[in-house]
Scaffold this motif. Structure first.
Motif, short mmCIF file in Angstrom:
data_model
loop_
_atom_site.label_atom_id
_atom_site.label_comp_id
_atom_site.label_asym_id
_atom_site.label_seq_id
_atom_site.Cartn_x
_atom_site.Cartn_y
_atom_site.Cartn_z
N ALA A 198 -13.42 13.88 30.37
CA ALA A 198 -13.16 15.38 29.80
C ALA A 198 -14.19 15.41 28.63
CB ALA A 198 -11.73 15.16 29.36
N ARG A 199 -14.30 14.52 28.02
CA ARG A 199 -15.41 14.51 26.77
C ARG A 199 -16.90 14.94 27.20
NH1 ARG A 199 -16.60 9.13 25.27
NH2 ARG A 199 -18.33 9.48 26.96
N LYS A 200 -17.23 14.02 28.22
CA LYS A 200 -18.52 14.22 28.87
C LYS A 200 -18.71 15.85 29.53
CE LYS A 200 -19.08 9.44 30.01
NZ LYS A 200 -18.83 8.51 31.28
N VAL A 201 -17.80 16.37 30.11
CA VAL A 201 -17.57 17.63 30.62
C VAL A 201 -17.58 18.62 29.54
CG1 VAL A 201 -16.22 19.34 31.83
CG2 VAL A 201 -16.50 17.00 32.55
N MET A 202 -16.99 18.39 28.36
CA MET A 202 -17.13 19.19 27.19
C MET A 202 -18.26 19.50 26.63
SD MET A 202 -15.54 21.62 25.49
CE MET A 202 -13.78 21.45 25.46
N SER A 203 -19.18 18.23 26.42
CA SER A 203 -20.36 18.19 25.90
C SER A 203 -21.33 19.04 26.81
CB SER A 203 -20.98 16.73 25.68
OG SER A 203 -20.42 16.24 24.57
N GLY A 212 -18.06 7.97 19.43
CA GLY A 212 -17.28 8.55 20.61
C GLY A 212 -17.76 9.65 21.56
N ASN A 213 -19.00 10.17 20.98
CA ASN A 213 -19.95 11.58 21.59
C ASN A 213 -19.18 12.47 21.60
OD1 ASN A 213 -21.94 9.30 23.74
ND2 ASN A 213 -21.99 9.51 21.54
N ASP A 214 -18.02 12.99 20.49
CA ASP A 214 -16.89 13.91 20.83
C ASP A 214 -17.60 14.98 19.74
OD1 ASP A 214 -14.65 15.58 20.56
OD2 ASP A 214 -13.30 13.84 20.05
N PRO A 215 -18.32 15.95 20.26
CA PRO A 215 -18.94 16.91 19.55
C PRO A 215 -17.98 17.99 18.74
CG PRO A 215 -19.13 17.71 21.73
CD PRO A 215 -18.63 16.36 21.81
N ALA A 216 -16.95 18.33 19.14
CA ALA A 216 -15.77 19.31 18.57
C ALA A 216 -15.48 18.65 17.18
CB ALA A 216 -14.82 19.75 19.26
N GLU A 231 -15.54 19.31 37.92
CA GLU A 231 -14.25 19.07 38.57
C GLU A 231 -14.19 18.02 39.39
OE1 GLU A 231 -10.55 21.29 40.61
OE2 GLU A 231 -11.90 22.59 39.67
N LYS A 232 -15.32 17.49 40.12
CA LYS A 232 -15.15 16.56 40.83
C LYS A 232 -15.13 15.18 39.96
CE LYS A 232 -17.76 13.88 44.62
NZ LYS A 232 -17.95 12.78 43.99
N MET A 233 -16.00 15.36 38.81
CA MET A 233 -16.01 13.91 37.99
C MET A 233 -14.38 13.87 37.47
SD MET A 233 -17.93 13.56 34.13
CE MET A 233 -19.44 14.33 34.49
N LEU A 234 -13.79 14.89 37.24
CA LEU A 234 -12.56 14.62 36.72
C LEU A 234 -11.54 14.24 37.79
CD1 LEU A 234 -12.38 17.97 34.31
CD2 LEU A 234 -12.57 15.36 33.43
N ARG A 235 -11.64 14.80 38.75
CA ARG A 235 -10.65 14.26 40.03
C ARG A 235 -11.13 13.00 40.40
NH1 ARG A 235 -7.35 17.42 43.67
NH2 ARG A 235 -6.48 15.79 45.04
N THR A 266 -14.63 25.37 20.44
CA THR A 266 -13.26 25.75 19.62
C THR A 266 -12.00 25.77 20.61
OG1 THR A 266 -13.66 28.08 20.32
CG2 THR A 266 -14.40 27.43 18.25
N ASN A 267 -12.09 25.42 21.86
CA ASN A 267 -10.95 25.40 22.93
C ASN A 267 -10.44 24.05 22.71
OD1 ASN A 267 -10.74 28.05 24.44
ND2 ASN A 267 -12.85 27.60 24.56
N GLN A 268 -11.19 23.14 22.34
CA GLN A 268 -10.74 21.71 22.11
C GLN A 268 -9.63 21.49 21.03
OE1 GLN A 268 -13.73 18.69 22.36
NE2 GLN A 268 -12.40 17.29 21.09
#
Length: 465
Positions: free
Chosen positions: A411-416, A270-274, A378-382, A329-331
């Motif tokens: 959101a996951r892509k933004v976090m990475s 899932g490419n979810d690093p946290a 933000e544009k990616m999410l919006r 750590t914010n996730q």
């Protein structure tokens, strides 16, 4: 006189060799845990202390450390079943095989050798008991998706302790036909089934053989991610502790215990690093349980930690010569639970506003409040909000073990991006995997090796024929 000295020398040598034999073997497998998953976790922990560098996991401090190759007999990039079979039997096979060679003949596993040598044997995991890696140690089936047939092999192996989330297809054959439930079959073979830790503690003393799974009603495919864990959830360290207590009662001829951290792989798919790093920490916590046992029996215990393959093509750095792993750590939860929260928001509100969605992402991921976003992020999410909430065009992203809300995937892509962790894809790669060892026979685990060498060297260290 000289002859007597030689005889005494060889007797002493034989006695010393026997004393160094591994009576107790722990075999930890981090599914999908490549070198960068381990190094990244240590750097993630160091950043939480406000510094650049590494905070070592326990298993990376073991005196023996090397790397292993993972290709299968048929593919440069292995799947978990072929890799699990290699780690269990010391033989290459085709992708998809469970405990079988290229010609679909059964291969003897190191766990079966341990049982043959009089040791008690445990096979445990954080995913389902019939999943590829644990199955490779006790089952012999031509395809990993034959979950019911794999479960039928469990009592045939006759091992002493099994544990995991549950069983994926307890009453359905590979050709999708109804079949007798696996649970009575397992019980008739002399096993006690405990659902949850409390039930295990109540039943363990009188049980000859044990299968420990989650409480009734829990998802059988796996334990919850460490990042999502709630009080009362079964954990991999608890499974490890339970296995040790069960395998050491009564017969004291030693044991062989395989412990799989299976959801490192799922989080990498899932490419979810946290979530990945927290799963590696959770595996290390299970290793700590074994290490406490090792400290009581240092001359008779071997602990080996490795992986079946790397997943996701994780890279530490995306071009700017830095990392921001502390941002992770914010996730507060895994991508899976974020996806569920977004689905629930969609169901609860006919037309959830962008402000409502922003509030959810701020709460669960720390965006905006703790982690400033670029205009592009933000544009990616919006844009994803406009597509999936306003236009109601919802196309879930699919990885091997999850279907994810498009906004959660964004959101996951933004976090990475924020953490500067890169991914080459959502599948396995052919990268080296780490190998660490401590204890009796750990000196065998030196020099670059192939994954097929690991069970052979375990067998040698333990004196299995």
């Amino acid at each position: 006189m000289k002859r007597l000295i030689y005889v005494l020398f060889f007797v002493l040598l034989a006695g010393t060799s026997y004393a160094q034999r591994a009576k107790y073997v722990f075999y930890f497998i981090g599914d999908g845990m490549g070198v960068n998953q381990v190094n990244g976790t240590e750097m993630y922990l160091a950043e939480q202390e406000g510094r650049i560098g590494v905070k070592p996991l326990l298993f990376t401090t073991f005196p023996a450390g090397t790397v292993a190759t993972t290709f299968s007999a048929t593919n440069s990039v292995t799947d978990s079943s072929a890799a699990g079979t290699a780690l269990a039997t010391g033989a290459k096979t085709y992708n998809g095989a469970i405990g079988m060679d290229d010609d679909k003949n059964a291969l003897q596993t190191v766990a079966e050798k341990a049982k043959q040598a009089g040791r008690k044997v445990g096979v445990t995991t954080s995913v389902s008991v019939d999943h590829a890696t644990p199955a490779a140690f006790y089952a012999h089936q031509p395809n990993r998706s034959m979950y019911y047939e794999i479960a039928l092999d469990l009592p045939k192996a006759g091992f002493d302790f099994y544990a995991g989330g549950g069983f994926l297809k307890p009453a359905t054959t590979a050709d999708k036909k109804d079949a007798p439930s696996i649970f009575p079959i397992i019980e008739e073979a002399g096993y006690t089934i405990a659902r949850g830790l409390d039930e295990y503690k109540a039943k363990a003393a009188d049980a000859g053989k044990m299968v420990l799974i989650q409480k009734e009603g829990a998802v059988p495919s796996c334990l919850p991610y460490a990042i999502d864990r709630k009080e009362g959830d079964l954990t991999l360290p608890e499974i490890t502790e339970s296995a040790i207590s069960f395998l050491t009662k009564g017969n004291n001829k030693g044991f062989f215990l395989m412990v799989e951290g299976g959801k490192i792989d799922w989080a990498c798919h899932g490419n979810d690093p946290a979530t990945v790093f927290e799963e590696v920490i959770d595996l290390d916590n299970a290793v700590k349980v074994a290490y406490e046992f090792y400290k009581k029996h240092p001359k008779e215990t071997l602990i080996v930690v490795t992986a079946d393959h790397e997943t996701g093509g994780m890279s530490l750095g995306t071009g700017r010569y830095e990392l921001r792993l502390k941002a992770l750590t914010n996730q507060e939860q895994s991508q899976d639970l974020l996806s569920k929260a977004i689905t629930d928001l969609r169901k609860d509100s006919d037309k959830a506003s962008w402000e409502e969605v922003k509030a959810l992402l701020a709460d669960k991921m720390g965006f905006w409040e703790e982690l400033p976003l670029t205009w592009e992020q933000e544009k990616m999410l919006r844009d994803e909000y406009e597509t999936s909430f306003v236009k109601n065009k919802v196309v879930f992203e699919e990885s091997l073990y999850a279907k994810t809300e498009p906004l959660a995937a964004a959101a996951r892509k933004v976090m990475s991006q924020i953490a500067m962790v890169g991914w080459t894809g959502s599948g396995h790669t052919a990268g080296y995997v780490p190998v660490f060892a401590i204890g009796a026979g750990s000196d065998l685990f030196v020099g670059k090796m192939d994954n097929t060498e690991i069970p052979k060297r375990i067998a040698k260290a333990a004196g299995y024929k």
